[in-house]
Design an enzyme around this catalytic site. Structure first.
Site, PDB file in Angstrom:
ATOM      1  N   ARG A 219       0.839  -1.191   0.000  1.00 47.60           N
ATOM      2  CA  ARG A 219       0.000   0.000   0.000  1.00 47.60           C
ATOM      3  C   ARG A 219       0.884   1.254   0.000  1.00 47.60           C
ATOM      4  O   ARG A 219       2.051   1.213   0.431  1.00 47.60           O
ATOM      5  CB  ARG A 219      -0.934   0.013   1.194  1.00 47.60           C
ATOM      6  CG  ARG A 219      -0.260   0.229   2.512  1.00 47.60           C
ATOM      7  CD  ARG A 219      -1.123  -0.155   3.725  1.00 47.60           C
ATOM      8  NE  ARG A 219      -2.419   0.435   3.766  1.00 47.60           N
ATOM      9  CZ  ARG A 219      -3.565  -0.230   3.504  1.00 47.60           C
ATOM     10  NH1 ARG A 219      -3.533  -1.500   3.228  1.00 47.60           N
ATOM     11  NH2 ARG A 219      -4.720   0.379   3.573  1.00 47.60           N
ATOM     12  N   THR A 221       2.189   4.984   1.239  1.00 51.42           N
ATOM     13  CA  THR A 221       2.297   5.695   2.512  1.00 51.42           C
ATOM     14  C   THR A 221       1.072   6.606   2.641  1.00 51.42           C
ATOM     15  O   THR A 221       0.328   6.542   3.619  1.00 51.42           O
ATOM     16  CB  THR A 221       3.601   6.514   2.544  1.00 51.42           C
ATOM     17  OG1 THR A 221       4.667   5.658   2.171  1.00 51.42           O
ATOM     18  CG2 THR A 221       3.853   7.102   3.923  1.00 51.42           C
ATOM     19  N   ALA A 240       6.738  -1.999  -4.551  1.00 52.14           N
ATOM     20  CA  ALA A 240       6.806  -1.251  -3.292  1.00 52.14           C
ATOM     21  C   ALA A 240       5.794  -0.104  -3.261  1.00 52.14           C
ATOM     22  O   ALA A 240       5.141   0.206  -4.258  1.00 52.14           O
ATOM     23  CB  ALA A 240       8.215  -0.742  -3.071  1.00 52.14           C
ATOM     24  N   HIS A 241       5.709   0.544  -2.110  1.00 55.42           N
ATOM     25  CA  HIS A 241       4.706   1.583  -1.862  1.00 55.42           C
ATOM     26  C   HIS A 241       4.823   2.753  -2.833  1.00 55.42           C
ATOM     27  O   HIS A 241       5.905   3.199  -3.156  1.00 55.42           O
ATOM     28  CB  HIS A 241       4.777   2.093  -0.419  1.00 55.42           C
ATOM     29  CG  HIS A 241       6.116   2.563   0.020  1.00 55.42           C
ATOM     30  ND1 HIS A 241       6.322   3.790   0.575  1.00 55.42           N
ATOM     31  CD2 HIS A 241       7.321   1.964   0.029  1.00 55.42           C
ATOM     32  CE1 HIS A 241       7.580   3.930   0.898  1.00 55.42           C
ATOM     33  NE2 HIS A 241       8.216   2.831   0.589  1.00 55.42           N
ATOM     34  N   ASN A 242       3.663   3.230  -3.278  1.00 57.99           N
ATOM     35  CA  ASN A 242       3.545   4.394  -4.152  1.00 57.99           C
ATOM     36  C   ASN A 242       4.103   4.185  -5.554  1.00 57.99           C
ATOM     37  O   ASN A 242       4.239   5.147  -6.306  1.00 57.99           O
ATOM     38  CB  ASN A 242       4.203   5.645  -3.528  1.00 57.99           C
ATOM     39  CG  ASN A 242       3.472   6.115  -2.282  1.00 57.99           C
ATOM     40  OD1 ASN A 242       3.716   5.600  -1.183  1.00 57.99           O
ATOM     41  ND2 ASN A 242       2.568   7.058  -2.429  1.00 57.99           N
TER      42      ASN A 242
END
Lengths: 350, 350, 350
Positions: A219, A221, A240-242
């Site tokens: 997800r 941040t 990974a995130h974003n």
């Protein structure tokens, strides 16, 4: 499932030659086929198998010349390969046609379940979840609170979707993939420990995406990690995130995409590739398996290889030379010796 | 969840400017925020967004000069970034505040369950298990016989812990991670087959460790595989039997640590790194993504890169030269030609 | 579990020296052992520990000379190491001896379950499944329709087996591994999207195979992905559709085998290796960790390394030279200067 040659011929709008009543119950390659199999012949290289195969029915191109006696029933169609693909698809649709709600499963009273869905035993559907029509949630899936799943999705056994994530329509996710786990964000403290940065964003997965087994998509941040329409991800991939994966991009197994990377549309990325955070990859970029991408790629439609990556051409040239390095080193030594001889000769003759 | 600007201002001990009764129900970046969002401004680069954002409330530094009219309610605090981090954390604490025991779940009569725990549906708690206070065992987790889980742990959906493993306090493990599977130990036999070496040790995970989705930590052959206090592991990592990961070490996704390797304290290890068995890494070692470590590192606090790895400096220099190899090879050929010319010239003039 | 020194001595056909009634309840290394532990001494390097160990019982080789007083009870056997291995195995057999059917679980009325099986809570057994005698299906496993599982198999918690796959006898699969997910097959369309190629084959896993946690083995497009007798796969490995892994081959963690690759018998493949599709590897091939194999290997019993891989010898030599590249580049520059001096000298002297 069992079909007669005649039924298949009608389905494919083909013309039949041989016994129309012979029954088939499985699909097989012409060279492996046993009695009761349906097979096809599209590639002329495999033509000899037509006369030896044990298949009961073989689909062939309508213009195929058959000059010896054949055992199987023959169905002639315009394009044998694509007719067979249609059958594969129909076979799987029938085979995987699950419906209804198996017990025991856990459906929160605040969840909304669409029409004609399948929810397998031991599946968990949290509060505020919405499941669209005809979607299949296989046994032991976890759908966290407030997740939205669109129409015609398939979540295979053991898929885990953390709270607040969004799946649009016709999304397929294979077993044990994890969608929406926390991004890997920690802030170093004065004492050497790390404190967690709370991850309150989500993951959005657009239409027609397929995600492989054991793949992880973290997800954001804040905001969303986004997998755009038509993306195909293989098994054991890390997103990974974003990060953002562009439309119709295809990524092979065990590749890792770091935080906030933006992968363009129609990229083709090989297996075991690593991409660092915060870079942007142009549309149509192709990346050789095992490469490492440590900066943005701006030019569209180029091929890259190596770690760190250069143009694919450079990479291939350098790889060849690396294998010649021992030879190169030897040449340098010879040059040194020859030069020394010349220098001595020259100073002697002066 | 919904809060008024006034409630947030009181919570953060801030000073409020604008409508104190406006309500927010989500957190968002200032550039993405919609009505009903709470946002923050800490970086001066983003100041322009203060005048265009649709956020209903924005947290800013107390000394920020606002020279034009703004729509959102403003809350001034000492440090906008850390105030916002506090809110993120509170938001997640509220959001993820699960308690109680959902049915059906399986709790062996010989298990001991602490106070204020959450045990999700379809979770399995084996014989002799101890679960500490306030720990959360999400749906479909498996806690094998005699496992100890401390206080304030979170095991997300689908985590599997094999028998006899020990988790201390405040350990977080993400979905589908596997703790305590058998170490990969097989002894070759005369006939070419392998016989299994029984793996009877366990895994010990100390306080404040976080472990990513689908990561695997194998049990020791004998003794323990140990993950020390404060370690943070990303997704899809492999930690083999009898390895030891030092305090406050951080490891990125898809890295593999082989058997009996001892990673020192405060190491920072990039993604897709491979580390061979039985080596020791000094305190403060940093390893570039994709590197391969095939021997012990004794000097503390150094950076390494490449496969096999050398000092980061050497690695970077060699990488640059590798890309110049075609050019280097050309130079050698020119030297050979020039030397030949000189040699002929020299013998002609003799 | 608790045993006396005398019981262990009888079991191992050893000769006992010291207190026959002392009780042990755990196994430990001689240097770590606490009171109540059973340990062994096989390597002469560890002999000093015999006089300091806190173990209650130590197994030693029958010809060991003990010249000082020892605290533990000593059991002399022919081969201390293999005797201890036998005990490890017996310990694990007792420890993991699960039987019976836990509730709730889901067993389709059309499934056939053998004798003396273990089926854990929340396990799912689909229609047409056959489970052989003495097999253990741990909690939360998924066994899709028409899967066949032979005798004496162990499927640890969370293993997912898609429909139609076949496991022969004595197969062990660790938690969250996924067997039979769809192969990664998509056909590019004119508009840039990909259409799925239906995957109707299966996975066949032969006798004595062990598969690690979170490993993925995809089903064949048609026919079977085959894991032959005696193969050992570590964690987080990817085996793509229609691949074939030869008998007694061992593969370390995080390696990826692409579609239709045929790995020979008795291969030893390191971690994080990548192997492209459609290649064939000869019997006895050994591959260095992190290598990339992009073509078939025909010669048997050779070692390979690098990406793309060359012979292990070449690879090691090139790696050494890569680290000398800065030095090599300097030598070339010196040669260029020296040659220029000679050329000027020579033209001056003409």
């Amino acid at each position: 499932m069992q079909f007669s040659a005649k039924e298949i011929s009608l389905l494919l709008n083909g013309s039949l030659q041989g016994n129309p009543d012979v029954k088939v119950f499985q699909l097989a390659k012409i060279e492996d086929a046993q009695e009761g199999s349906l097979s096809f012949l599209a590639n002329p290289k495999y033509e000899a198998f037509l006369y030896t195969t044990k298949a009961s029915v073989v689909i062939v191109n309508e213009d195929l010349l058959i000059d010896k006696q054949v055992t199987p029933t023959i169905i002639r169609v315009k394009d044998a390969y694509s007719s067979f693909s249609i059958l594969l698809e129909k076979y799987n649709t029938l085979k995987l046609d699950k419906k209804g709600i198996e017990q025991p499963c856990f459906i929160h009273p605040d969840a909304k379940i669409g029409k004609d869905v399948y929810i397998g035993a031991f599946a968990y559907i949290g509060a505020g979840v919405v499941i669209g029509d005809r979607s299949k949630i296989y046994p032991q899936c976890y759908i966290g609170d407030d997740v939205k799943v669109g129409d015609d999705c398939s979540l295979h056994s053991g898929v885990k979707i953390y709270h607040d994530c969004v799946l649009k329509n016709t999304v397929t996710i294979h077993s044990n993939a994890v969608i929406g786990g926390d991004g890997f964000g920690f802030a170093p403290q004065a004492n050497g420990a790390y404190s967690k940065v709370s991850q309150i964003g989500n993951v959005v997965i657009e239409d027609d995406v397929e995600i492989g087994a054991n793949t992880c998509i973290d997800r954001a941040t804040m905001g969303s990690t986004i997998i755009k329409k038509g993306v195909k991800l293989d098994n054991l991939i890390q997103i990974a995130h974003n990060a953002e994966i562009g439309q119709n991009t295809v990524i092979a197994s065990q590749t890792g995409i770091s935080g906030s990377a933006k992968i363009g549309d129609s990229n083709i990325i090989g297996g075991q590739v690593g991409i660092v955070g915060h870079v942007t990859l142009a549309k149509g970029t192709q990346i050789q398996a095992k490469s490492g991408i440590n900066k943005s790629i701006e030019e569209e439609g180029k091929k890259w290889g190596g770690a760190p990556a250069t143009s694919y051409q450079n990479y291939m040239r350098s790889q060849v030379i690396i294998q010649r390095l021992p030879e190169m080193e030897k040449k340098i030594e010879e040059l040194q010796r020859a030069l020394l001889a010349l220098q001595q000769n020259s100073s002697a003759s002066n």
